[in-house]
Design a protein around this motif. Structure first.
Motif: not given
Length: 412
Positions: A52-61, A79-86, A330-334
């Motif tokens: 099992t591998i879990v990944a988290v994206a800039y938009d919290s997906t 979360a509902a917004a981007s830029g959370y840096a999970w 993860g936070r800035q999506g650059i």
């Protein structure tokens, strides 16, 4: 492969052995592309070490693979917004935690098929700025959280930089770190690393992978004492920015791989300092060539320090540091506009920059499963694709006995 010269598991210099067959493929030049997952930057990944591998994206997906990266499932958004840096971590026994830069913690026991909030920002009450990310690690049977952006105190204890986090995700306990006592005030933590016995919190002036000038460049470690639950005064572990410590369980050795690129006026400075330590931080081997003004093919030629992602008898695979991926991807999506993978022998030799496809190269997070499989995310032409890279395909480059021999070779 032919005759076995040493018992299985032994370490020896490659110069003691004949030239390796030229048909072996370089690590990093073979990658199996798996299912693309859209166009959002991946900030962090975690694995149970099995399938099992879990990944988290800039938009919290949250994306989950249950088959070692061959296919991926979307499990919703934290979360509902981007830029959370999970940041993600797991105890590899069913508990998964995710933490955002503001102190929010969520917990799952089914690989994020479902999850629940366990800590709010008010409950976390993080001291100092919450602008940057909180890094989670599961080390020596505990969850640890690092505030990688906060500058450590030069003359007094630091109490808002490192925390223990309970397995329930609801209790965050600050840990006191001694004053650095160093001549510069801009040092900050990189993360916490352990081998099941010893635990180290390391720091330097490049916690987000920025290059540093040729002064005050070392990497230091606070050493944790389980008996007193305190950290020692820092000890220097290498001369340049090392972004992590990477333990190899089979060899029972730590790899500290430091590399730096810096420009003074119009002159470039490239440097490498590699240390191999045993479990108790006694040095086993060292490689520290002089600073040069041209990287050539034996120094890391990128605009930031890279960190070892996997290493073994085949050499070392270097990638963008995890802190950089969490914070900037993860936070800035650059997007990163440089080749951000490199392969090399461990103690010197040719460095080969590499990517797994053509076109624009973007590198995101990654995990390793065992010794022989790395799963990474990068974009190629706009979408994010996961690649599985086996390390057992051979040495990074053909061995050149009289030129390029300063590496360890494990004989199986």
């Amino acid at each position: 492969m032919g005759k076995t010269y040493l018992r299985s598991g032994s370490l020896a210099l490659a110069s003691s052995f004949p030239k390796m067959p030229s048909h072996l493929k370089p690590l990093g030049h073979i990658g199996q592309r798996t299912t693309p997952i859209g166009s959002v930057a991946i900030g962090d990944m975690a694995t149970d070490g099995e399938s099992t591998i879990v990944a988290v994206a800039y938009d919290s997906t949250i994306y989950v693979s249950l088959d070692r990266g061959d296919s991926w499932i979307i499990r919703g958004k934290l979360a509902a917004a981007s830029g959370y840096a999970w940041s993600l971590a797991t105890d590899r026994n069913g508990v998964w935690l995710a933490m955002a830069k503001d102190g929010t913690v969520v917990r799952s026991t089914d690989a994020f098929l479902s999850w629940a909030g366990t800590l709010t920002p008010a409950q976390a009450a993080l001291g100092g700025s919450t602008t940057y990310h909180c890094r989670l690690d599961y080390v020596n049977g505990e969850f640890w959280m690092t505030r990688a952006a906060l500058v450590l105190n030069q003359a007094a204890a630091s109490n808002t930089h490192l925390y223990r986090l309970s397995s329930s995700g609801s209790v965050l306990t600050p840990m006191s770190l001694p004053a650095t006592g160093l001549e510069n005030t801009s040092y900050s933590l990189c993360g916490v690393f352990g081998n099941g016995k010893n635990l180290y919190a390391i720091f330097n002036r490049s916690s987000f992978a920025s290059s540093v000038s040729s002064t005050w460049t070392g990497t230091y470690a606070f050493i944790f004492s389980p008996a007193t639950s305190t950290f020692s005064a820092p000890v220097k572990i290498c001369n340049w920015p090392a972004m992590n410590m990477l333990w190899d369980e089979e060899q029972k050795l730590w790899l500290v791989y430091a590399n730096n690129f810096y420009q003074v006026s119009s002159t470039y400075q490239y440097s490498i300092d590699v240390k191999i330590y045993d479990a108790d931080l006694n040095m086993v081997a060292s490689y520290s060539p002089p600073i040069v003004s041209s990287a050539g093919d034996t120094y890391i030629n990128t605009s930031m320090p890279l960190e070892p992602f996997a290493w073994g008898d085949w050499g070392v695979l270097l990638k963008l540091p995890r802190n950089y991926c969490i914070e900037y991807l993860g936070r800035q999506g650059i997007q990163v506009g440089i080749l951000t993978y490199a392969i090399s022998r461990i103690l010197g030799g040719t460095v080969s920059a590499t990517g797994y496809g053509t076109g624009g190269i973007y590198t995101g997070a990654g995990v390793t499963l065992g010794r022989d499989l790395a799963v990474v995310c990068q974009s190629n032409g706009g979408d994010r694709a996961f690649y599985k890279i086996p390390s057992y395909v051979g040495l990074p480059l053909v061995n050149k006995p009289n030129v390029d021999t300063a590496m360890f070779l494990r004989v199986n």
